[in-house]
Every structure is written in structure tokens, then in C-alpha cells.
Design an enzyme around this catalytic site. Structure first.
Site, PDB file in Angstrom:
ATOM      1  CG  HIS A  73      -8.314  -0.270  -3.041  1.00 25.16           C
ATOM      2  ND1 HIS A  73      -7.493  -1.334  -2.720  1.00 25.16           N
ATOM      3  CD2 HIS A  73      -8.964   0.057  -1.889  1.00 25.16           C
ATOM      4  CE1 HIS A  73      -7.638  -1.625  -1.433  1.00 25.16           C
ATOM      5  NE2 HIS A  73      -8.520  -0.800  -0.904  1.00 25.16           N
TER       6      HIS A  73
ATOM      7  NE  ARG B  12      -3.865   0.472   1.923  1.00 26.13           N
ATOM      8  CZ  ARG B  12      -5.078   0.436   2.469  1.00 26.13           C
ATOM      9  NH1 ARG B  12      -5.316   1.086   3.591  1.00 26.13           N
ATOM     10  NH2 ARG B  12      -6.056  -0.235   1.908  1.00 26.13           N
TER      11      ARG B  12
ATOM     12  CB  CYS C 220     -14.138   0.681  -0.229  1.00 26.66           C
ATOM     13  SG  CYS C 220     -13.806   2.436   0.017  1.00 26.66           S
TER      14      CYS C 220
ATOM     15  NE  ARG D 146     -10.087  -5.633   0.038  1.00 23.10           N
ATOM     16  CZ  ARG D 146      -9.337  -4.661   0.559  1.00 23.10           C
ATOM     17  NH1 ARG D 146      -9.920  -3.618   1.107  1.00 23.10           N
ATOM     18  NH2 ARG D 146      -8.002  -4.695   0.462  1.00 23.10           N
TER      19      ARG D 146
ATOM     20  CG  ASP E  51     -13.845   5.762  -0.962  1.00 26.47           C
ATOM     21  OD1 ASP E  51     -13.829   5.658   0.281  1.00 26.47           O
ATOM     22  OD2 ASP E  51     -12.803   5.765  -1.663  1.00 26.47           O
TER      23      ASP E  51
ATOM     24  CD  GLN F 223     -12.881  -2.252  -1.225  1.00 31.71           C
ATOM     25  OE1 GLN F 223     -12.130  -2.174  -0.268  1.00 31.71           O
ATOM     26  NE2 GLN F 223     -14.086  -2.801  -1.122  1.00 31.71           N
TER      27      GLN F 223
HETATM   28  N1  NVA Z   1     -10.278   6.361  -1.284  1.00 31.98           N
HETATM   29  C1  NVA Z   1      -9.862   5.904   0.026  1.00 31.98           C
HETATM   30  C2  NVA Z   1     -10.012   4.433   0.132  1.00 31.98           C
HETATM   31  C3  NVA Z   1      -9.633   3.821   1.457  1.00 31.98           C
HETATM   32  C4  NVA Z   1      -9.781   2.338   1.480  1.00 31.98           C
HETATM   33  C5  NVA Z   1      -8.425   6.338   0.279  1.00 31.98           C
HETATM   34  O1  NVA Z   1      -7.614   6.258  -0.649  1.00 31.98           O
HETATM   35  O2  NVA Z   1      -8.125   6.772   1.392  1.00 31.98           O
HETATM   36  N1   CP Z   2     -11.222  -0.726   2.155  1.00 28.57           N
HETATM   37  C1   CP Z   2      -9.951  -0.742   2.617  1.00 28.57           C
HETATM   38  O1   CP Z   2      -8.983  -0.891   1.873  1.00 28.57           O
HETATM   39  O2   CP Z   2      -9.847  -0.627   3.977  1.00 28.57           O
HETATM   40  P1   CP Z   2      -8.498  -0.394   4.795  1.00 28.57           P
HETATM   41  O3   CP Z   2      -7.981   0.962   4.404  1.00 28.57           O
HETATM   42  O4   CP Z   2      -8.906  -0.456   6.241  1.00 28.57           O
HETATM   43  O5   CP Z   2      -7.518  -1.461   4.434  1.00 28.57           O
END
Ligand code: NVA
Ligand code: CP
Length: 292
Positions: free
Chosen positions: A129, A102, A249, A277, A209, A132
Site C-alpha cells: 500500500h 486497487r 491507516c 493521503r 492496522d 498509504q
Molecule cells: N490491511 C488493510 C488495509 C486497508 C486500508 C486491508 O488490506 O484491508
Molecule cells: N487507508 C485506506 O486505504 O483506506 P480506504 O480503504 O478507505 O481507501
């Protein structure tokens, strides 16, 4: 598929097969089966941003399949700071069978994948993502009887939207983004409708989201103003099909992109989606390193 950095790394056939594999892995687990196809395998998980679902679902998924996962904080390895991304990629590849990362910048994931000698999975970047989206498609298939559902994403045209749209379009679903001007993003095959009330008409799935993603905290005030009127609340849900389901998500910011009533309402399937997931990622791991 050598890596999973974007949904488009999969062909349509590979995407369909991945979802079917996830369905069978899930069904097998629910009926008490054990799957040890990752016995002796190790997943290295590098996190430059916080996580609940991604970390837990990968870690538990690996354990359920007989393998193990290592949680690696970027504060330890200092990707590109303490050591070059190319060197980190080559070193970590000598210990683990697969890397999940990540990262703040998608290009850093591309760079890591270029130099790694084991498969790399994108566990969220600023652009995509894909894990997801696989869970989302699994959830939509479970929740919708329609073979070509109308999926309406209300809010920010962000990383989650891009991967969801890519996956849904590859599967022949109808995808609409309802976003204010300045927050739209071009995904070939997806329609754009600025007005959320118009966009959600006949929707089978309404997805949202957060308006302020991780790393965008400085833009929070401007975003709250721009997305005013885009909250998924009971009145917006009422304009979709009565059978429509609500997806997110997570994590959710109740009172911003979604009302508490919708999150807790009968149409919300967000916790099934979160569970998925793990099933979806077990399929990805099985394909990449499990010889399945
Ligand atoms: N769009 C959000 C998704 C988190 C799972 C982010 O990037 O923070
Ligand atoms: N949806 C998702 O990726 O959640 P986290 O940021 O908690 O991993």
C-alpha cells in the site's frame, strides 16, 4: 519512476523528494494557493475492493489540481474475466493519463502496468500500500522531532506494514514489527519482536492496522485468537515514549486491534494521517503526469 506499485520503485532520493513535494503542496493549499498542474488530465481509478480514503483523496486531489478522476468499479470492467488484463490496460490507457488500481492480487497490478501505456499507481494490493506509506511518512515527519524515530507496528505483518517498513527503512528510521509467530513478514532492515510490551519500549510511533484485511474474512476467527494480547490500548501506549503518537491507516476495528480510548486519545493523529493521503498522492500525480 514510471509507476508506483511498491515503495521500492522509488530510490531513496526520489522518496525524499516526493515527501518534500507533498509538504510543499500541502503548505501551498493551506495558505490558499491554487495548483493547476494537472489541468486537462484524467485519472482512471479501478477498484476491486471498497474504499473511502483512497477514492476520495485521489478524486479530490485531482480536482484541486485542475484534473478529473473516474471511478471504475470492477463489476463494470471485469478485470481478467470480461476482458483480459492486457486488453483493459491498453484500452483504458487510450482514454486516461494515469491509472490507479486497487486489486485483490498484486500480480494483476503488475500485469496491468506491464501492458498500460500510461503510469500505474497501486492503490492497495494484498502485498503493498505505497500511497498509504507516503502519507504515513509525511505524518511522522510532522509529528516527530526525532530525525530517526522508532516506529513500532503492532499486529499483522500485512500490506500496510510492508510499505511502511520499506519507506521508513529507506529514510533511516528504526522499524520494529510486534506480531505473533505465523503473522510476521520479512522486510530487510526491520526488526521482529514477538512481545508487544517489549517492542514498544522507547517508541516514537505506534502503528496498527486491522487483524483481518479485506479478502481474509474466512480467517477472522483464527486471526482474532492469534492476535489476542496485541491490542494497542492505553496500557501499551504507556510503555512507549510519553511523546509517542498513534497511527492507523484506517478503517479501524475498535475493540480489536485498537481500543476506543487510544483512537480518541491525545496521542492519536489518525485523522491528520488520513488527510495526508491526499497531499502525498497529489505529489505522486504531479511527478507522474504533472511534469513537476
Ligand atoms: N490491511 C488493510 C488495509 C486497508 C486500508 C486491508 O488490506 O484491508
Ligand atoms: N487507508 C485506506 O486505504 O483506506 P480506504 O480503504 O478507505 O481507501
Amino acid at each position: 519512476m514510471a509507476n508506483l506499485l511498491r515503495i521500492t520503485d522509488l530510490s531513496t532520493t526520489e522518496l525524499e523528494q516526493m515527501v518534500h513535494l507533498a509538504e510543499s503542496i500541502k503548505a501551498d493549499l493551506k495558505s490558499g494557493g491554487t495548483n493547476t498542474s494537472l489541468s486537462g488530465k484524467t485519472l482512471g481509478m479501478i477498484f476491486q475492493k471498497p474504499s473511502t480514503r483512497t477514492r476520495l483523496s485521489f478524486e479530490v486531489g485531482m480536482a484541486q489540481m485542475g484534473g478529473r478522476a473516474l471511478y471504475i468499479r470492477d463489476e463494470e470492467i471485469g478485470l481478467g474475466v470480461r476482458e483480459s488484463i492486457a486488453d483493459v490496460a491498453r484500452v483504458v490507457s487510450r482514454y486516461v493519463d494515469c491509472i490507479m488500481i486497487r486489486a485483490k492480487k498484486h500480480n494483476d497490478i503488475e500485469d496491468l502496468a506491464k501492458h498500460a501505456t500510461v503510469p500505474v499507481i497501486n492503490g492497495l494490493s494484498d502485498q503493498a500500500h505505497p500511497c498509504q506509506a507516503l502519507a504515513d511518512v509525511l505524518t511522522i515527519r510532522e509529528q516527530c522531532t526525532s530525525k530517526a524515530p522508532k516506529v513500532v507496528f503492532v499486529g499483522d505483518g500485512n500490506n500496510v506494514f510492508v510499505s511502511l517498513a520499506n519507506a521508513c527503512i529507506m529514510l533511516g528510521y528504526d522499524v520494529v514489527l510486534a506480531a505473533p509467530k505465523g503473522y510476521q513478514i520479512e522486510v530487510p532492515g526491520a526488526a521482529f519482536i514477538e512481545n508487544p510490551q517489549e517492542a514498544v519500549k522507547d517508541a516514537d510511533i505506534i502503528y496498527t492496522d486491522v487483524w483481518t484485511s479485506m479478502g481474509q474474512e474466512d480467517e477472522r476467527d483464527a486471526r482474532l485468537a492469534a492476535f489476542h494480547g496485541y491490542q494497542v490500548n492505553e496500557s501499551l501506549m504507556a510503555l512507549a515514549k510519553p511523546t509517542a503518537k498513534f497511527l492507523h491507516c484506517l478503517p479501524a476495528h475498535r475493540g480489536e486491534e485498537v481500543s476506543n480510548g487510544v483512537m480518541e486519545g491525545a496521542q492519536s493523529v489518525v485523522f491528520d494521517q488520513a488527510e495526508n493521503r491526499m497531499h502525498a498522492q497529489k505529489a505522486v500525480l504531479a511527478r507522474l503526469i504533472g511534469g513537476i
